[in-house]
Structure formats: C-alpha cells, structure tokens
Motif scaffolding. Structure first.
Motif, mmCIF file in Angstrom:
data_model
loop_
_atom_site.group_PDB
_atom_site.id
_atom_site.type_symbol
_atom_site.label_atom_id
_atom_site.label_comp_id
_atom_site.label_asym_id
_atom_site.label_seq_id
_atom_site.Cartn_x
_atom_site.Cartn_y
_atom_site.Cartn_z
ATOM 1 N N SER A 64 1.172 -1.032 -0.130
ATOM 2 C CA SER A 64 -0.100 -0.028 -0.039
ATOM 3 C C SER A 64 0.943 1.202 0.005
ATOM 4 O O SER A 64 1.956 0.736 0.725
ATOM 5 N N ASP A 65 -0.068 1.992 -0.720
ATOM 6 C CA ASP A 65 1.109 3.598 -0.416
ATOM 7 C C ASP A 65 0.169 4.493 0.150
ATOM 8 O O ASP A 65 -0.135 5.127 -0.098
ATOM 9 N N VAL A 66 0.698 5.029 0.961
ATOM 10 C CA VAL A 66 0.233 6.088 2.390
ATOM 11 C C VAL A 66 0.046 7.179 1.404
ATOM 12 O O VAL A 66 -0.866 7.945 2.072
ATOM 13 N N ASP A 67 1.248 7.650 1.054
ATOM 14 C CA ASP A 67 1.067 8.952 0.352
ATOM 15 C C ASP A 67 -0.651 9.388 -0.187
ATOM 16 O O ASP A 67 -0.640 10.158 -0.794
ATOM 17 N N ALA A 68 -1.098 7.974 -1.455
ATOM 18 C CA ALA A 68 -1.525 8.327 -1.800
ATOM 19 C C ALA A 68 -3.143 7.970 -1.582
ATOM 20 O O ALA A 68 -3.953 8.211 -1.674
ATOM 21 N N LEU A 69 -2.806 8.497 -0.382
ATOM 22 C CA LEU A 69 -4.326 8.188 0.782
ATOM 23 C C LEU A 69 -5.313 9.272 0.464
ATOM 24 O O LEU A 69 -4.779 10.756 0.686
ATOM 25 N N VAL A 70 -6.986 8.968 1.025
ATOM 26 C CA VAL A 70 -7.245 9.991 0.576
ATOM 27 C C VAL A 70 -8.557 9.520 1.494
ATOM 28 O O VAL A 70 -8.805 8.763 1.394
ATOM 29 N N VAL A 71 -9.226 10.882 2.464
ATOM 30 C CA VAL A 71 -10.250 10.388 3.470
ATOM 31 C C VAL A 71 -11.307 10.037 2.485
ATOM 32 O O VAL A 71 -11.987 11.054 1.814
ATOM 33 N N LYS A 72 -11.946 9.372 2.868
ATOM 34 C CA LYS A 72 -12.842 8.502 1.829
ATOM 35 C C LYS A 72 -14.217 9.253 2.613
ATOM 36 O O LYS A 72 -15.076 9.932 2.369
ATOM 37 N N GLN A 73 -14.500 8.687 3.744
ATOM 38 C CA GLN A 73 -15.300 8.861 4.734
ATOM 39 C C GLN A 73 -15.523 9.283 6.353
ATOM 40 O O GLN A 73 -14.416 8.747 6.753
ATOM 41 N N VAL A 74 -16.035 10.216 7.031
ATOM 42 C CA VAL A 74 -15.878 10.352 8.223
ATOM 43 C C VAL A 74 -17.320 9.655 9.232
ATOM 44 O O VAL A 74 -18.104 11.259 8.711
ATOM 45 N N ILE A 75 -17.400 8.899 9.589
ATOM 46 C CA ILE A 75 -18.540 9.094 10.296
ATOM 47 C C ILE A 75 -18.676 9.493 11.510
ATOM 48 O O ILE A 75 -17.781 8.408 12.676
ATOM 49 N N VAL A 76 -20.007 9.934 12.268
ATOM 50 C CA VAL A 76 -20.218 10.099 13.508
ATOM 51 C C VAL A 76 -21.235 10.181 14.307
ATOM 52 O O VAL A 76 -22.260 10.406 13.602
#
Length: 110
Positions: A64-76
């Motif tokens: 996995s490439d950690v630099d290419a991560l995007v926040v897809k969803q934040v569920i509260v």
C-alpha cells in the motif's frame, strides 16, 4: 485498498464533531492532518487521533502507498448519553446530558 479506524465512547458532542468532519472528507491525508491540527475544537483533536490510527492501519497492508491515501469518509455516530443532575434554585434539579460519540475514519487509495 481501504483502511479504517474507530474510536468509541468519545466524550465529545456528535453535532460539533460533524462540523469538523465535513472539512476533511475528500482531502488527501496530509492536507486533512494539517487542517485538523490547526482547528481549535475538541472534535478536531479526536478526529486527528483516529486519522493517525487509520494511517497506521493502512501501513500494515503490504503493497500500500500511504502517500496516496485520501479521506473517503468520516462517520460520526451518537454514543450513549450520560445523564447527570445539577441542583438549581428552590430545591429543584435540572438534567445535564453529557453526550458521547463513535467516530470512524475510512481511508482509500486514490
């Protein structure tokens, strides 16, 4: 590839935390961390902690490439509410609701 982390029973209001969560959805992880670091809310500090946990979970996946991560969803979501009483004038008591939250951050490779 997806990675996620969850914090449960966090002593922060759901409504206030959702306002912060809207600011980081869809952003790259580095930008999201910077925004959360400089947001002066208790909810921002909690989301930042969960985001770092999700990044650590993503690092455990081979290839996995950690630099290419995007926040897809934040569920509260709303957790259980602590009910307390405060004494008031003339022998009365009023109810105090201490709200809790369950916060989940989902990351995705772009």
């Amino acid at each position: 590839m997806q990675a996620q982390a969850t914090a449960k029973f966090v002593r922060v209001s759901t409504r206030k935390t959702r306002l912060v969560a809207k600011n980081v959805v869809g952003l790259p992880v580095e930008d999201a961390v910077n925004i959360l670091k400089f947001t002066p809310n208790k909810g921002a500090a909690v989301i930042n902690k969960v985001l770092h946990s999700a990044i650590a979970n993503a690092e455990q996946v081979p290839g996995s490439d950690v630099d290419a991560l995007v926040v897809k969803q934040v569920i509260v979501n709303e957790g259980p509410t602590w009910k307390r009483f405060m004494p008031r004038a003339q022998g009365r008591a009023t109810r105090i609701l201490k709200r809790t939250s369950h916060i989940t951050v989902i990351l995705e490779e772009s």
